[in-house]
Design a protein around this motif. Structure first.
Motif: not given
Length: 95
Positions: A5-7, A26-36, A38-45, A52-58
């Motif tokens: 389960r990754d990007l 989005n990509f963040f080089k220095k996240g809490d658990f390695g590089s990150l 991120q997928v943002e999703f938005n609808s009206k509701k 998805f962290w590089r070290l396997g955290w979700l």
């Protein structure tokens, strides 16, 4: 065989089914658990993000704009593969 389960998985398996959502990657080089990745999703509701962290955290966060309530907020460790599967099943139900 275990699904990773990754990007890339998200882009291939989930994104095609989210046509009514705006998706921002989005990509963040220095996240809490390695590089990150991120997928943002938005609808009206519904809106939120998947982390998805590089070290396997979700991380999965979902907000209902209509009720102004948090409906899902999960942080899973790398070894929690069964829980990740359940989290994505729950996310699919909400979306």
């Amino acid at each position: 065989m275990r699904k990773v389960r990754d990007l890339n998985w998200f882009k291939n398996e989930m994104a095609p089914n989210l046509k009514e959502y705006e998706l921002v990657y989005n990509f963040f080089k220095k996240g809490d658990f390695g590089s990150l990745n991120q997928v943002e999703f938005n609808s009206k509701k519904i809106g939120g993000n998947i982390d998805f962290w590089r070290l396997g955290w979700l991380g999965i966060f979902v907000w209902n704009y209509e009720t102004e309530e948090e409906v899902l907020n999960i942080l899973l460790e790398p070894h929690q593969e069964a829980e990740k599967e359940k989290a994505f099943d729950k996310l699919k139900e909400l979306l």
